[in-house]
Design a protein around this motif. Structure first.
Motif, PDB file in Angstrom:
ATOM      1  N   ALA A 190       0.842  -1.205   0.000  1.00 19.11           N
ATOM      2  CA  ALA A 190       0.000   0.000   0.000  1.00 19.11           C
ATOM      3  C   ALA A 190       0.878   1.257   0.000  1.00 19.11           C
ATOM      4  O   ALA A 190       0.574   2.242  -0.681  1.00 19.11           O
ATOM      5  CB  ALA A 190      -0.916  -0.007   1.219  1.00 19.11           C
ATOM      6  N   LEU A 191       1.976   1.212   0.751  1.00 18.49           N
ATOM      7  CA  LEU A 191       2.882   2.358   0.791  1.00 18.49           C
ATOM      8  C   LEU A 191       3.659   2.511  -0.514  1.00 18.49           C
ATOM      9  O   LEU A 191       3.911   3.633  -0.965  1.00 18.49           O
ATOM     10  CB  LEU A 191       3.852   2.209   1.963  1.00 18.49           C
TER      11      LEU A 191
ATOM     12  N   THR B 210       3.658  10.144  -2.950  1.00 20.30           N
ATOM     13  CA  THR B 210       2.704  10.990  -2.219  1.00 20.30           C
ATOM     14  C   THR B 210       3.380  11.601  -0.998  1.00 20.30           C
ATOM     15  O   THR B 210       4.086  10.910  -0.259  1.00 20.30           O
ATOM     16  CB  THR B 210       1.482  10.163  -1.782  1.00 20.30           C
ATOM     17  N   ALA B 211       3.152  12.878  -0.792  1.00 19.23           N
ATOM     18  CA  ALA B 211       3.777  13.594   0.326  1.00 19.23           C
ATOM     19  C   ALA B 211       3.220  13.105   1.660  1.00 19.23           C
ATOM     20  O   ALA B 211       2.061  12.696   1.761  1.00 19.23           O
ATOM     21  CB  ALA B 211       3.543  15.090   0.178  1.00 19.23           C
ATOM     22  N   VAL B 212       4.067  13.144   2.678  1.00 18.64           N
ATOM     23  CA  VAL B 212       3.662  12.788   4.040  1.00 18.64           C
ATOM     24  C   VAL B 212       3.475  14.066   4.842  1.00 18.64           C
ATOM     25  O   VAL B 212       4.347  14.943   4.846  1.00 18.64           O
ATOM     26  CB  VAL B 212       4.718  11.896   4.718  1.00 18.64           C
ATOM     27  N   GLU B 213       2.334  14.173   5.511  1.00 18.83           N
ATOM     28  CA  GLU B 213       2.031  15.333   6.336  1.00 18.83           C
ATOM     29  C   GLU B 213       2.352  15.028   7.796  1.00 18.83           C
ATOM     30  O   GLU B 213       2.458  13.858   8.189  1.00 18.83           O
ATOM     31  CB  GLU B 213       0.538  15.687   6.227  1.00 18.83           C
ATOM     32  N   ASP B 214       2.478  16.087   8.605  1.00 20.57           N
ATOM     33  CA  ASP B 214       2.540  15.881  10.051  1.00 20.57           C
ATOM     34  C   ASP B 214       1.186  15.352  10.490  1.00 20.57           C
ATOM     35  O   ASP B 214       0.154  15.970  10.211  1.00 20.57           O
ATOM     36  CB  ASP B 214       2.843  17.195  10.773  1.00 20.57           C
ATOM     37  N   SER B 215       1.187  14.209  11.149  1.00 17.82           N
ATOM     38  CA  SER B 215      -0.088  13.589  11.516  1.00 17.82           C
ATOM     39  C   SER B 215       0.049  12.896  12.856  1.00 17.82           C
ATOM     40  O   SER B 215       1.008  12.139  13.084  1.00 17.82           O
ATOM     41  CB  SER B 215      -0.513  12.575  10.451  1.00 17.82           C
ATOM     42  N   ALA B 216      -0.904  13.160  13.738  1.00 15.37           N
ATOM     43  CA  ALA B 216      -0.968  12.411  14.990  1.00 15.37           C
ATOM     44  C   ALA B 216      -1.425  10.992  14.675  1.00 15.37           C
ATOM     45  O   ALA B 216      -2.111  10.765  13.678  1.00 15.37           O
ATOM     46  CB  ALA B 216      -1.941  13.078  15.957  1.00 15.37           C
TER      47      ALA B 216
ATOM     48  N   TYR C 209      -6.790  -1.772  13.638  1.00 13.06           N
ATOM     49  CA  TYR C 209      -7.006  -0.425  13.112  1.00 13.06           C
ATOM     50  C   TYR C 209      -5.998  -0.098  12.008  1.00 13.06           C
ATOM     51  O   TYR C 209      -6.319   0.621  11.061  1.00 13.06           O
ATOM     52  CB  TYR C 209      -6.926   0.598  14.243  1.00 13.06           C
ATOM     53  N   LEU C 210      -4.785  -0.646  12.115  1.00 14.23           N
ATOM     54  CA  LEU C 210      -3.820  -0.446  11.034  1.00 14.23           C
ATOM     55  C   LEU C 210      -4.333  -1.075   9.741  1.00 14.23           C
ATOM     56  O   LEU C 210      -4.200  -0.494   8.661  1.00 14.23           O
ATOM     57  CB  LEU C 210      -2.467  -1.059  11.398  1.00 14.23           C
ATOM     58  N   HIS C 211      -4.930  -2.258   9.846  1.00 14.99           N
ATOM     59  CA  HIS C 211      -5.506  -2.897   8.661  1.00 14.99           C
ATOM     60  C   HIS C 211      -6.577  -2.007   8.035  1.00 14.99           C
ATOM     61  O   HIS C 211      -6.653  -1.873   6.807  1.00 14.99           O
ATOM     62  CB  HIS C 211      -6.119  -4.251   9.034  1.00 14.99           C
ATOM     63  N   GLU C 212      -7.380  -1.393   8.860  1.00 18.64           N
ATOM     64  CA  GLU C 212      -8.446  -0.523   8.369  1.00 18.64           C
ATOM     65  C   GLU C 212      -7.862   0.701   7.652  1.00 18.64           C
ATOM     66  O   GLU C 212      -8.363   1.107   6.588  1.00 18.64           O
ATOM     67  CB  GLU C 212      -9.326  -0.083   9.541  1.00 18.64           C
ATOM     68  N   ILE C 213      -6.813   1.269   8.220  1.00 19.59           N
ATOM     69  CA  ILE C 213      -6.175   2.428   7.579  1.00 19.59           C
ATOM     70  C   ILE C 213      -5.580   2.036   6.237  1.00 19.59           C
ATOM     71  O   ILE C 213      -5.680   2.774   5.249  1.00 19.59           O
ATOM     72  CB  ILE C 213      -5.090   3.025   8.502  1.00 19.59           C
ATOM     73  N   VAL C 214      -4.954   0.855   6.168  1.00 22.67           N
ATOM     74  CA  VAL C 214      -4.377   0.365   4.902  1.00 22.67           C
ATOM     75  C   VAL C 214      -5.470   0.206   3.857  1.00 22.67           C
ATOM     76  O   VAL C 214      -5.298   0.584   2.681  1.00 22.67           O
ATOM     77  CB  VAL C 214      -3.633  -0.968   5.127  1.00 22.67           C
TER      78      VAL C 214
ATOM     79  N   GLU D 284      -5.266  12.790  -4.374  1.00 23.01           N
ATOM     80  CA  GLU D 284      -3.944  12.903  -3.769  1.00 23.01           C
ATOM     81  C   GLU D 284      -4.052  13.324  -2.304  1.00 23.01           C
ATOM     82  O   GLU D 284      -3.252  12.899  -1.462  1.00 23.01           O
ATOM     83  CB  GLU D 284      -3.101  13.912  -4.558  1.00 23.01           C
ATOM     84  N   ALA D 285      -5.051  14.135  -2.009  1.00 28.87           N
ATOM     85  CA  ALA D 285      -5.250  14.591  -0.629  1.00 28.87           C
ATOM     86  C   ALA D 285      -5.610  13.414   0.273  1.00 28.87           C
ATOM     87  O   ALA D 285      -5.109  13.292   1.400  1.00 28.87           O
ATOM     88  CB  ALA D 285      -6.345  15.651  -0.576  1.00 28.87           C
ATOM     89  N   GLU D 286      -6.490  12.527  -0.216  1.00 28.93           N
ATOM     90  CA  GLU D 286      -6.869  11.347   0.570  1.00 28.93           C
ATOM     91  C   GLU D 286      -5.678  10.416   0.763  1.00 28.93           C
ATOM     92  O   GLU D 286      -5.458   9.876   1.851  1.00 28.93           O
ATOM     93  CB  GLU D 286      -7.994  10.583  -0.131  1.00 28.93           C
ATOM     94  N   LYS D 287      -4.914  10.232  -0.304  1.00 28.69           N
ATOM     95  CA  LYS D 287      -3.743   9.358  -0.213  1.00 28.69           C
ATOM     96  C   LYS D 287      -2.755   9.899   0.814  1.00 28.69           C
ATOM     97  O   LYS D 287      -2.195   9.143   1.621  1.00 28.69           O
ATOM     98  CB  LYS D 287      -3.073   9.242  -1.582  1.00 28.69           C
ATOM     99  N   SER D 288      -2.530  11.203   0.790  1.00 27.48           N
ATOM    100  CA  SER D 288      -1.606  11.811   1.736  1.00 27.48           C
ATOM    101  C   SER D 288      -2.110  11.657   3.169  1.00 27.48           C
ATOM    102  O   SER D 288      -1.341  11.353   4.089  1.00 27.48           O
ATOM    103  CB  SER D 288      -1.416  13.292   1.406  1.00 27.48           C
ATOM    104  N   LYS D 289      -3.407  11.842   3.356  1.00 26.14           N
ATOM    105  CA  LYS D 289      -4.006  11.733   4.685  1.00 26.14           C
ATOM    106  C   LYS D 289      -3.812  10.340   5.262  1.00 26.14           C
ATOM    107  O   LYS D 289      -3.344  10.176   6.404  1.00 26.14           O
ATOM    108  CB  LYS D 289      -5.500  12.068   4.601  1.00 26.14           C
ATOM    109  N   TYR D 290      -4.167   9.326   4.480  1.00 27.40           N
ATOM    110  CA  TYR D 290      -4.107   7.957   5.007  1.00 27.40           C
ATOM    111  C   TYR D 290      -2.679   7.417   5.073  1.00 27.40           C
ATOM    112  O   TYR D 290      -2.350   6.629   5.974  1.00 27.40           O
ATOM    113  CB  TYR D 290      -5.009   7.034   4.187  1.00 27.40           C
ATOM    114  N   LYS D 291      -1.832   7.836   4.174  1.00 23.74           N
ATOM    115  CA  LYS D 291      -0.426   7.437   4.255  1.00 23.74           C
ATOM    116  C   LYS D 291       0.198   7.995   5.530  1.00 23.74           C
ATOM    117  O   LYS D 291       0.894   7.285   6.268  1.00 23.74           O
ATOM    118  CB  LYS D 291       0.346   7.941   3.035  1.00 23.74           C
TER     119      LYS D 291
END
Length: 461
Positions: free
Chosen positions: A326-327, A333-339, A360-365, A374-381
């Motif tokens: 998935a990665l 795709t850019a990586v954002e600062d994300s909690a 939950y990691l499986h769900e995020i993947v 691209e915005a969604e990809k960046s968010k979930y990545k």
């Protein structure tokens, strides 16, 4: 602030964690005795407490957590290794320590804030014995100094065992000089050819239990928050450690929370050299990537018995293939600062519920794979990476994962690339039989090829 709950052996229940001082949360975990290569049990415990360390740093701040994990470099097991091999003791401990550190590095275990060696704290151990002698909790006999269990009315409170159970359930050293068979050694005499230090009781060395008490007291104080280790250490090691520390320092509670990992099994039975199911970390990592072993440890709740199988390890590698694939699909795709995902944090805060956190990691993947913009990809990545980091996972880039995990004797990257070039040449010459043969040969050696408009990519399977 997130509330953390831990299964507290001392209370025999899951307790809300309330640190003594949230500006300095303190944790001590028993480390290895350095006399041989680390086995799977030696690896599971530090991986578990590494997750707890990451959680504490996230909740309280990295600068407000102090983590100590010791190295026992004076012990009868080391002496026995010296007798068996003829190697100098210092060489044994140095080599074994370096092996252990390398294993921890491969498993992405963060370095503790302090990794004290027992031999560096002999003077503190001597002072601790002096205190126990002066307040009537220890006595000299037969050249030894021993802790008197009868001097502590609630001895056995940590394990919850009666004296009869303790004597029956442990290998108690029988000695005529003991007042009570359960009395344990604080200081023992050493022969001239054995490691030893000058002390008020002659040339000698510390008992095993004494070491951790002295190091934890020196680095964390007489009272600290969490003491961890494997469940096999509850008695006699942790029981005795707690007894001598509380008796040496009046009013001390020693560790407020005792956290223990479950027993490690292999194919459903206890790991044992005599049963032929004993595996060192480097034996396993010669066949499987270290991150797969780390993930496998986290698929079972730490407090429960953990059953190691190579089938489970293969399944963990397949899970990481899915995550890294998935990665790889969003490599640019850019990586954002994300909690991290709040649910991952909450799962870990609930007594390190790593199986739930992994779900939950499986769900995020899955969400990352479905993302279209691209915005969604960046968010979930970004969310995936920050959440996985809480578990110490997905710390490599995808290409390193797929290309860098050769089993012992496996093909090197240059050899694989040469085969791919040979196959490409065969296809240009319309020799499809040869191209298929090369593909199949690579597959038999654990290499899968994927043809795409931009060329052929490969990964280890």
């Amino acid at each position: 602030m997130v509330d953390i709950y831990l299964n507290n052996t001392l209370k025999r229940r899951k307790d809300k964690f309330v640190p003594i001082n949230d500006g300095n949360v303190r944790m001590y975990v028993c480390g290895p005795t350095v006399y041989d290569k680390a086995h799977l049990g030696n690896a599971k415990t530090p991986v578990v407490f590494d997750v707890l360390y990451r959680l504490l740093r996230y909740v309280y701040g990295a600068d407000h957590v102090t983590y100590v994990s010791n190295i026992t470099d004076v012990d009868d097991k080391i002496l026995n290794k010296h007798k068996q091999t003829g190697k100098p003791i210092r060489e044994i401990t140095k080599e074994t320590y370096e092996w252990y550190i390398e294993d921890m590095k491969k498993l992405n275990v963060l370095n503790p804030d302090y990794r004290p060696r027992a031999t560096e704290y002999i003077q503190e151990m001597i002072e601790l014995v002096k205190r126990l002698l002066s307040n009537g909790h220890a006595y000299e006999a037969g050249g030894h100094v021993l802790f008197s269990v009868d001097s502590m009315p609630d001895y056995g409170f940590l394990s919850g065992r009666s004296m009869k159970e303790m004597l029956a359930g442990a290998r108690i050293e029988v000695a005529d000089y003991k007042k009570n068979p359960a009395d344990f050694v604080l200081w023992k005499p050493s022969a001239a050819d054995q490691p030893g230090w000058d002390s008020p009781w002659g040339y000698g060395r510390p008992g095993w239990h004494l070491e951790c008490s002295a190091m934890s007291s020196k680095l964390l104080g007489n009272d600290f928050d969490i003491h961890g280790g494997g469940s096999d250490l509850i008695f006699p090691h942790h029981e005795n450690e707690c007894a001598q520390s509380r008796c040496a320092f009046e009013g001390s509670h020693f560790a407020h929370y005792w956290v223990h990992t479950g027993m490690l099994m292999v194919d459903g039975v206890k790991m044992s050299k005599s049963l032929g199911n004993f595996f060192t970390v480097d034996e396993v990592l010669a066949k499987y990537p270290a991150e797969a072993l780390r993930l496998l440890f986290l698929t079972t709740h730490y407090h429960q018995p953990f059953n190691f199988t190579f089938e489970g390890l293969a399944g963990a590698r397949q899970t990481l293939d899915k995550f890294y694939n998935a990665l790889r699909n969003v490599e640019k795709t850019a990586v954002e600062d994300s909690a991290p995902d709040e649910r991952v944090v909450e799962a870990l805060a609930d007594d390190l519920n790593t199986p739930l956190a992994l779900s939950y990691l499986h769900e995020i993947v899955n969400n990352l794979n479905k993302a279209e913009t691209e915005a969604e990809k960046s968010k979930y990545k970004s969310l995936l990476l920050s959440s996985a980091a809480m578990l110490g996972l997905l710390y490599q880039d995808a290409e390193t994962w797929f290309k860098g995990n050769a089993a012992e004797g496996g093909l090197r990257e240059t050899e694989i690339e040469a085969k791919i070039s040979e196959r490409a040449e065969a296809k240009r010459n319309k020799d499809y039989a040869l191209a298929d043969k090369i593909r199949n040969e690579l597959k038999e050696q654990g290499i899968a090829l994927e043809d795409s408009p931009s060329g052929t990519i490969w990964k280890r399977i």
